[in-house]
Design a protein around this motif. Structure first.
Motif, PDB file in Angstrom:
ATOM      1  N   ASP A  68       0.787  -1.090   0.041  1.00  0.00           N
ATOM      2  CA  ASP A  68      -0.027  -0.042   0.100  1.00  0.00           C
ATOM      3  C   ASP A  68       0.688   1.337   0.021  1.00  0.00           C
ATOM      4  O   ASP A  68       1.590   1.409   0.679  1.00  0.00           O
ATOM      5  N   VAL A  69       0.629   2.035  -1.181  1.00  0.00           N
ATOM      6  CA  VAL A  69       1.355   3.352  -1.104  1.00  0.00           C
ATOM      7  C   VAL A  69       0.564   4.289  -0.237  1.00  0.00           C
ATOM      8  O   VAL A  69      -0.591   4.521  -0.246  1.00  0.00           O
ATOM      9  N   ARG A  70       1.433   5.398   0.288  1.00  0.00           N
ATOM     10  CA  ARG A  70       0.708   6.410   0.974  1.00  0.00           C
ATOM     11  C   ARG A  70      -0.027   7.152  -0.045  1.00  0.00           C
ATOM     12  O   ARG A  70       0.673   7.824  -0.897  1.00  0.00           O
ATOM     13  N   THR A  71      -1.271   7.586   0.415  1.00  0.00           N
ATOM     14  CA  THR A  71      -2.039   8.495  -0.628  1.00  0.00           C
ATOM     15  C   THR A  71      -2.516   9.742   0.145  1.00  0.00           C
ATOM     16  O   THR A  71      -2.430   9.413   1.586  1.00  0.00           O
ATOM     17  N   ARG A  72      -3.218  10.514  -0.635  1.00  0.00           N
ATOM     18  CA  ARG A  72      -3.980  11.732   0.174  1.00  0.00           C
ATOM     19  C   ARG A  72      -5.000  11.079   1.135  1.00  0.00           C
ATOM     20  O   ARG A  72      -5.397  11.848   1.988  1.00  0.00           O
ATOM     21  N   ALA A  73      -5.520   9.901   0.933  1.00  0.00           N
ATOM     22  CA  ALA A  73      -6.810   9.521   1.542  1.00  0.00           C
ATOM     23  C   ALA A  73      -6.290   8.878   2.908  1.00  0.00           C
ATOM     24  O   ALA A  73      -7.163   8.876   3.886  1.00  0.00           O
ATOM     25  N   ASP A  74      -4.722   8.834   3.062  1.00  0.00           N
ATOM     26  CA  ASP A  74      -4.401   8.381   4.199  1.00  0.00           C
ATOM     27  C   ASP A  74      -4.424   9.486   5.313  1.00  0.00           C
ATOM     28  O   ASP A  74      -3.864   9.340   6.794  1.00  0.00           O
ATOM     29  N   GLU A  75      -4.340  10.657   4.900  1.00  0.00           N
ATOM     30  CA  GLU A  75      -4.121  12.153   5.636  1.00  0.00           C
ATOM     31  C   GLU A  75      -5.680  12.583   6.238  1.00  0.00           C
ATOM     32  O   GLU A  75      -6.604  12.180   5.726  1.00  0.00           O
ATOM     33  N   PRO A  76      -5.268  13.375   7.206  1.00  0.00           N
ATOM     34  CA  PRO A  76      -6.499  13.843   7.697  1.00  0.00           C
ATOM     35  C   PRO A  76      -7.393  14.705   6.805  1.00  0.00           C
ATOM     36  O   PRO A  76      -6.888  15.339   6.156  1.00  0.00           O
TER      37      PRO A  76
END
Length: 83
Positions: A68-76
């Motif tokens: 899993d790549v870090r995406t904007r969906a992981d940010e608040p």
């Protein structure tokens, strides 16, 4: 999904896996300079925008990565102004 890293130097008998579970999830980011950063977060939680990675591997250390790549969906989510 977990993050799976294959290293270049063969110093490890097997690939390294950051396994999702026990309340944690993992994401990775490949930097412009070739560094590989691994971020851990609570299951279903968010990563802070300026959160420091749990570990960073230099470009000479790793060969491939999957997961899993870090995406904007992981940010608040940004807070809307209510006035």
């Amino acid at each position: 999904m977990s993050v799976l890293i294959t290293f270049k130097d063969g110093s490890r008998d097997e690939d390294l896996r950051y396994e999702d579970g026990e309340g944690r999830e993992y994401r990775y980011v490949i930097g412009d300079n070739g560094t590989l950063s691994i971020f851990g977060k609570e299951m279903g939680g968010r990563l802070e925008r300026n959160q420091q990675p749990d570990i960073v591997y230099g470009p000479a250390a790793w060969f491939s990565v999957s997961g899993d790549v870090r995406t904007r969906a992981d940010e608040p989510r940004s807070k809307a102004y209510v006035g």
